[in-house]
Design a protein around this motif. Structure first.
Motif, PDB file in Angstrom:
ATOM      1  N   SER A  73      60.384 -14.700  43.945  1.00  0.00           N
ATOM      2  CA  SER A  73      60.600 -16.468  45.362  1.00  0.00           C
ATOM      3  C   SER A  73      61.725 -16.906  44.620  1.00  0.00           C
ATOM      4  CB  SER A  73      59.163 -16.813  45.553  1.00  0.00           C
ATOM      5  OG  SER A  73      59.287 -18.160  44.476  1.00  0.00           O
ATOM      6  N   VAL A  74      62.300 -17.120  45.312  1.00  0.00           N
ATOM      7  CA  VAL A  74      63.303 -18.481  44.681  1.00  0.00           C
ATOM      8  C   VAL A  74      62.749 -19.052  43.878  1.00  0.00           C
ATOM      9  CG1 VAL A  74      65.248 -17.834  46.394  1.00  0.00           C
ATOM     10  CG2 VAL A  74      63.403 -19.908  46.368  1.00  0.00           C
ATOM     11  N   LEU A  75      61.039 -19.365  43.515  1.00  0.00           N
ATOM     12  CA  LEU A  75      61.111 -20.853  42.464  1.00  0.00           C
ATOM     13  C   LEU A  75      60.022 -19.938  41.516  1.00  0.00           C
ATOM     14  CD1 LEU A  75      58.821 -22.192  46.006  1.00  0.00           C
ATOM     15  CD2 LEU A  75      60.977 -22.807  44.622  1.00  0.00           C
ATOM     16  N   LYS A  76      60.301 -18.491  41.192  1.00  0.00           N
ATOM     17  CA  LYS A  76      60.046 -17.810  39.921  1.00  0.00           C
ATOM     18  C   LYS A  76      60.734 -17.893  39.239  1.00  0.00           C
ATOM     19  CE  LYS A  76      57.266 -14.253  38.461  1.00  0.00           C
ATOM     20  NZ  LYS A  76      56.776 -13.257  38.613  1.00  0.00           N
ATOM     21  N   GLN A  77      60.298 -18.427  37.588  1.00  0.00           N
ATOM     22  CA  GLN A  77      60.975 -18.082  36.449  1.00  0.00           C
ATOM     23  C   GLN A  77      61.011 -16.804  35.825  1.00  0.00           C
ATOM     24  OE1 GLN A  77      60.322 -21.407  33.582  1.00  0.00           O
ATOM     25  NE2 GLN A  77      60.426 -19.602  32.242  1.00  0.00           N
ATOM     26  N   HIS A  78      61.193 -15.933  36.293  1.00  0.00           N
ATOM     27  CA  HIS A  78      61.321 -14.436  35.399  1.00  0.00           C
ATOM     28  C   HIS A  78      61.495 -15.044  34.305  1.00  0.00           C
ATOM     29  CE1 HIS A  78      60.366 -12.396  39.171  1.00  0.00           C
ATOM     30  NE2 HIS A  78      61.432 -12.935  39.978  1.00  0.00           N
ATOM     31  N   VAL A 118      65.940 -18.174  34.725  1.00  0.00           N
ATOM     32  CA  VAL A 118      65.564 -19.869  34.994  1.00  0.00           C
ATOM     33  C   VAL A 118      65.286 -19.354  37.321  1.00  0.00           C
ATOM     34  CG1 VAL A 118      66.356 -21.416  33.433  1.00  0.00           C
ATOM     35  CG2 VAL A 118      67.966 -20.759  35.693  1.00  0.00           C
ATOM     36  N   PRO A 119      64.208 -20.199  37.317  1.00  0.00           N
ATOM     37  CA  PRO A 119      64.301 -20.003  38.883  1.00  0.00           C
ATOM     38  C   PRO A 119      65.979 -19.812  39.476  1.00  0.00           C
ATOM     39  CG  PRO A 119      63.617 -22.032  38.014  1.00  0.00           C
ATOM     40  CD  PRO A 119      63.708 -21.141  36.887  1.00  0.00           C
ATOM     41  N   GLN A 120      65.894 -20.005  40.933  1.00  0.00           N
ATOM     42  CA  GLN A 120      67.103 -19.832  41.620  1.00  0.00           C
ATOM     43  C   GLN A 120      66.870 -20.971  42.031  1.00  0.00           C
ATOM     44  OE1 GLN A 120      68.369 -16.639  44.423  1.00  0.00           O
ATOM     45  NE2 GLN A 120      66.691 -15.336  43.723  1.00  0.00           N
ATOM     46  N   ARG A 121      66.104 -22.007  42.002  1.00  0.00           N
ATOM     47  CA  ARG A 121      65.460 -23.160  43.495  1.00  0.00           C
ATOM     48  C   ARG A 121      64.549 -24.099  42.353  1.00  0.00           C
ATOM     49  NH1 ARG A 121      64.343 -24.591  49.755  1.00  0.00           N
ATOM     50  NH2 ARG A 121      64.576 -27.164  48.543  1.00  0.00           N
ATOM     51  N   SER A 122      64.423 -24.676  41.054  1.00  0.00           N
ATOM     52  CA  SER A 122      63.790 -25.399  40.288  1.00  0.00           C
ATOM     53  C   SER A 122      62.770 -26.264  40.633  1.00  0.00           C
ATOM     54  CB  SER A 122      64.320 -25.863  39.126  1.00  0.00           C
ATOM     55  OG  SER A 122      63.073 -26.552  38.213  1.00  0.00           O
ATOM     56  N   ALA A 123      61.694 -25.560  41.879  1.00  0.00           N
ATOM     57  CA  ALA A 123      61.091 -27.414  43.059  1.00  0.00           C
ATOM     58  C   ALA A 123      59.544 -26.277  42.264  1.00  0.00           C
ATOM     59  CB  ALA A 123      61.449 -26.739  43.943  1.00  0.00           C
ATOM     60  N   VAL A 124      58.800 -27.459  42.966  1.00  0.00           N
ATOM     61  CA  VAL A 124      57.614 -27.798  42.881  1.00  0.00           C
ATOM     62  C   VAL A 124      56.786 -27.676  43.705  1.00  0.00           C
ATOM     63  CG1 VAL A 124      55.356 -28.722  41.546  1.00  0.00           C
ATOM     64  CG2 VAL A 124      57.066 -28.616  40.082  1.00  0.00           C
ATOM     65  N   ILE A 125      55.667 -26.936  44.497  1.00  0.00           N
ATOM     66  CA  ILE A 125      54.287 -26.878  45.765  1.00  0.00           C
ATOM     67  C   ILE A 125      53.931 -27.798  45.637  1.00  0.00           C
ATOM     68  CG2 ILE A 125      53.534 -25.286  47.215  1.00  0.00           C
ATOM     69  CD1 ILE A 125      55.099 -22.602  46.625  1.00  0.00           C
ATOM     70  N   LEU A 126      53.598 -28.926  46.516  1.00  0.00           N
ATOM     71  CA  LEU A 126      53.253 -29.551  46.556  1.00  0.00           C
ATOM     72  C   LEU A 126      51.554 -29.273  47.572  1.00  0.00           C
ATOM     73  CD1 LEU A 126      55.523 -32.672  47.408  1.00  0.00           C
ATOM     74  CD2 LEU A 126      53.731 -32.137  45.055  1.00  0.00           C
ATOM     75  N   GLY A 140      48.917 -23.176  45.618  1.00  0.00           N
ATOM     76  CA  GLY A 140      50.160 -23.637  44.762  1.00  0.00           C
ATOM     77  C   GLY A 140      51.372 -22.791  43.915  1.00  0.00           C
ATOM     78  N   ALA A 141      50.308 -21.913  43.606  1.00  0.00           N
ATOM     79  CA  ALA A 141      50.891 -21.187  42.817  1.00  0.00           C
ATOM     80  C   ALA A 141      51.406 -19.526  43.601  1.00  0.00           C
ATOM     81  CB  ALA A 141      50.349 -21.045  40.975  1.00  0.00           C
ATOM     82  N   ALA A 142      50.370 -19.513  44.801  1.00  0.00           N
ATOM     83  CA  ALA A 142      50.820 -18.378  45.112  1.00  0.00           C
ATOM     84  C   ALA A 142      51.764 -17.646  45.537  1.00  0.00           C
ATOM     85  CB  ALA A 142      49.600 -18.265  46.169  1.00  0.00           C
ATOM     86  N   PRO A 143      52.891 -18.437  46.581  1.00  0.00           N
ATOM     87  CA  PRO A 143      54.051 -18.229  46.886  1.00  0.00           C
ATOM     88  C   PRO A 143      54.626 -18.296  46.035  1.00  0.00           C
ATOM     89  CG  PRO A 143      52.934 -19.914  47.845  1.00  0.00           C
ATOM     90  CD  PRO A 143      52.420 -19.841  46.875  1.00  0.00           C
ATOM     91  N   VAL A 144      55.061 -18.714  44.978  1.00  0.00           N
ATOM     92  CA  VAL A 144      55.713 -18.364  43.686  1.00  0.00           C
ATOM     93  C   VAL A 144      55.870 -17.278  43.140  1.00  0.00           C
ATOM     94  CG1 VAL A 144      56.647 -18.858  41.439  1.00  0.00           C
ATOM     95  CG2 VAL A 144      55.368 -20.998  42.910  1.00  0.00           C
ATOM     96  N   GLN A 145      55.086 -16.435  43.272  1.00  0.00           N
ATOM     97  CA  GLN A 145      55.361 -14.772  42.719  1.00  0.00           C
ATOM     98  C   GLN A 145      54.990 -14.023  44.349  1.00  0.00           C
ATOM     99  OE1 GLN A 145      53.017 -13.825  39.170  1.00  0.00           O
ATOM    100  NE2 GLN A 145      51.213 -14.034  40.225  1.00  0.00           N
ATOM    101  N   ASN A 146      54.529 -14.634  44.882  1.00  0.00           N
ATOM    102  CA  ASN A 146      54.331 -13.453  46.531  1.00  0.00           C
ATOM    103  C   ASN A 146      52.882 -12.330  46.088  1.00  0.00           C
ATOM    104  OD1 ASN A 146      54.135 -12.477  49.402  1.00  0.00           O
ATOM    105  ND2 ASN A 146      55.702 -11.426  48.140  1.00  0.00           N
ATOM    106  N   ILE A 147      52.251 -13.594  46.129  1.00  0.00           N
ATOM    107  CA  ILE A 147      50.902 -12.550  45.298  1.00  0.00           C
ATOM    108  C   ILE A 147      50.399 -11.808  46.773  1.00  0.00           C
ATOM    109  CG2 ILE A 147      49.983 -14.744  43.696  1.00  0.00           C
ATOM    110  CD1 ILE A 147      47.533 -15.728  45.626  1.00  0.00           C
ATOM    111  N   GLY A 148      49.718 -10.639  46.287  1.00  0.00           N
ATOM    112  CA  GLY A 148      49.501  -9.282  47.072  1.00  0.00           C
ATOM    113  C   GLY A 148      48.474  -8.805  46.424  1.00  0.00           C
ATOM    114  N   ALA A 149      47.518  -8.177  47.414  1.00  0.00           N
ATOM    115  CA  ALA A 149      46.494  -7.767  46.554  1.00  0.00           C
ATOM    116  C   ALA A 149      46.268  -5.788  48.050  1.00  0.00           C
ATOM    117  CB  ALA A 149      45.338  -7.516  46.052  1.00  0.00           C
ATOM    118  N   TYR A 150      45.830  -5.199  47.351  1.00  0.00           N
ATOM    119  CA  TYR A 150      45.477  -4.104  48.333  1.00  0.00           C
ATOM    120  C   TYR A 150      46.788  -3.715  49.960  1.00  0.00           C
ATOM    121  CZ  TYR A 150      41.788  -3.976  45.232  1.00  0.00           C
ATOM    122  OH  TYR A 150      40.901  -3.986  43.844  1.00  0.00           O
TER     123      TYR A 150
END
Length: 378
Positions: free
Chosen positions: A168-173, A177-185, A122-132
């Motif tokens: 993403s719009v969900l991330k609290q930088h 505050v995040p652009q959209r306050s929401a929690v991924i299910l 659920g946390a992965a899209p919040v900061q658009n995780i990535g590697a390599y």
């Protein structure tokens, strides 16, 4: 939903800092997560959601609010957009690396280079995780989420999430505050059916990291094993016996700067254009052509620069720490600020501020923290 006995957040975060929350709630399903969130929002309490605790930097004082721990798990297979692809709907509390291992076992390609990243799905899209060279934006189809403003549950396409470099719009930088306050299910990914045979690696960044020549073929299992080994050498795979892994991963983001600013940095500083440089094409109707070509448009491109290089070349070597401090840079990777054993959040924050000040003084650039900061300031 009843509370569970509060646990110090230092025991629930990989950076090993944080006091005891006033309330701790475990949500073992999407339904329980929705119930817990609607309840805390109705009460107006301070709150945050905790997954694997790998992207949090929590202050030393007790948290006067509710921490909701997401513990929902499960993978549902769905039809893909064509016979060569499959979609997986994964619950938010599912361990990310366990998902990657499962996809490799099933012969599904698309997230294998992100092996070993700690945290939950659920946390992965919040900061658009990535590697390599792989990022979740490349395979993400949609998420199911609940909005704080309305309490409504909806399915949102990846295109609506504003996914960018670690954002993403969900991330609290930090500081906003995040652009959209929401929690991924739940999260739905589309992966390619490639099986267990060997095939060429398309990404130049992944080939370089793994020492694979262009055109050389390897299997998904080989990629996963070698990514895990590479990350382990950098202290980026959690190990209860290794203080170099007692961190929030990369504490500072690679900086995104203008092309003009990037040219002011030393030539040796690694730089990666954020978009390809294309030759502009101007089409002028023959009837309107007066023999004069208009000047090409000026494009202000952005460039990603290596935060690790900036830190090391600001005079801070691997393993740097203040005398008697229990916080230090990893001995394997300068981007990781580590807890060397019962360090306070104040000690880690002191080190973070010093790193920022050294890089700013040397290169005129302020590094931004990657983890979410709760009850702590830099």
């Amino acid at each position: 939903m009843p509370d569970v006995d509060p646990i110090p957040l230092s025991q629930l975060t990989t950076l090993r800092t944080g006091g005891v929350p006033a309330h701790l709630v475990d949500a073992h399903s999407a339904e329980e997560l929705v119930e817990a969130l609607r309840s805390v929002w109705a009460d107006g309490d301070s709150w945050f959601v905790l997954g694997g605790g790998s992207n949090l930097f929590v202050g030393d004082e007790p948290f006067d609010g509710t921490v909701i721990r997401v513990r929902s798990t499960g993978i549902e297979e769905l039809p893909g957009s064509d016979p060569d692809h499959v979609r997986l709907r994964v619950q938010a509390g599912h361990d990310w690396d366990a998902l990657v291992a499962e996809t490799v076992e099933r012969g599904l390609a698309g997230i294998e280079a992100m092996s070993g990243i700690p945290g939950t799905v659920g946390a992965a899209p919040v900061q658009n995780i990535g590697a390599y060279g792989q990022e979740i934006v490349q395979t993400l189809v949609e998420v199911e989420l609940i909005d704080e403003a309305t309490g409504d549950v909806s399915v949102v396409s990846a295109a609506e999430l504003g996914l960018g470099f670690r954002t993403s719009v969900l991330k609290q930088h930090y500081g906003s505050v995040p652009q959209r306050s929401a929690v991924i299910l739940s999260v739905t990914l589309e992966l390619e059916r490639v099986g267990h045979g060997e095939r060429p690696i398309a990404g130049e960044q992944l080939r370089g990291a793994l020492g694979v020549a262009a055109g050389e073929s390897v299997s998904l299992r080989w990629i996963r094993d070698h990514v895990l080994a590479t990350r382990a050498r950098k202290g980026m795979v959690l190990d209860a016996e290794d203080p170099d892994t007692w961190s929030a991963g990369s504490f500072f983001q690679n900086a995104i700067v203008s092309e003009a600013f990037a040219r002011t940095l030393p030539a040796a500083c690694p730089k990666w254009p954020m978009a390809p440089e294309l030759d502009p094409v101007t089409v002028i109707p023959l009837a309107a052509f007066d023999g004069i070509l208009p000047p090409p448009p000026v494009e202000r491109r952005e460039v990603k620069v290596s935060a690790a290089w900036l830190i090391e070349n600001a005079g801070l070597s691997r393993g740097f720490r203040f005398p008697r401090s229990r916080a230090g840079l990893s001995t394997k990777h300068t981007l990781a600020l580590t807890n060397r054993g019962e360090a306070t959040a104040a000690e880690i924050a002191q080190l973070a501020r010093f790193v920022q000040s050294r890089v700013a003084a040397e290169f005129g650039l302020i590094l931004q923290p990657e983890p979410v900061l709760v009850g702590v300031e830099l």
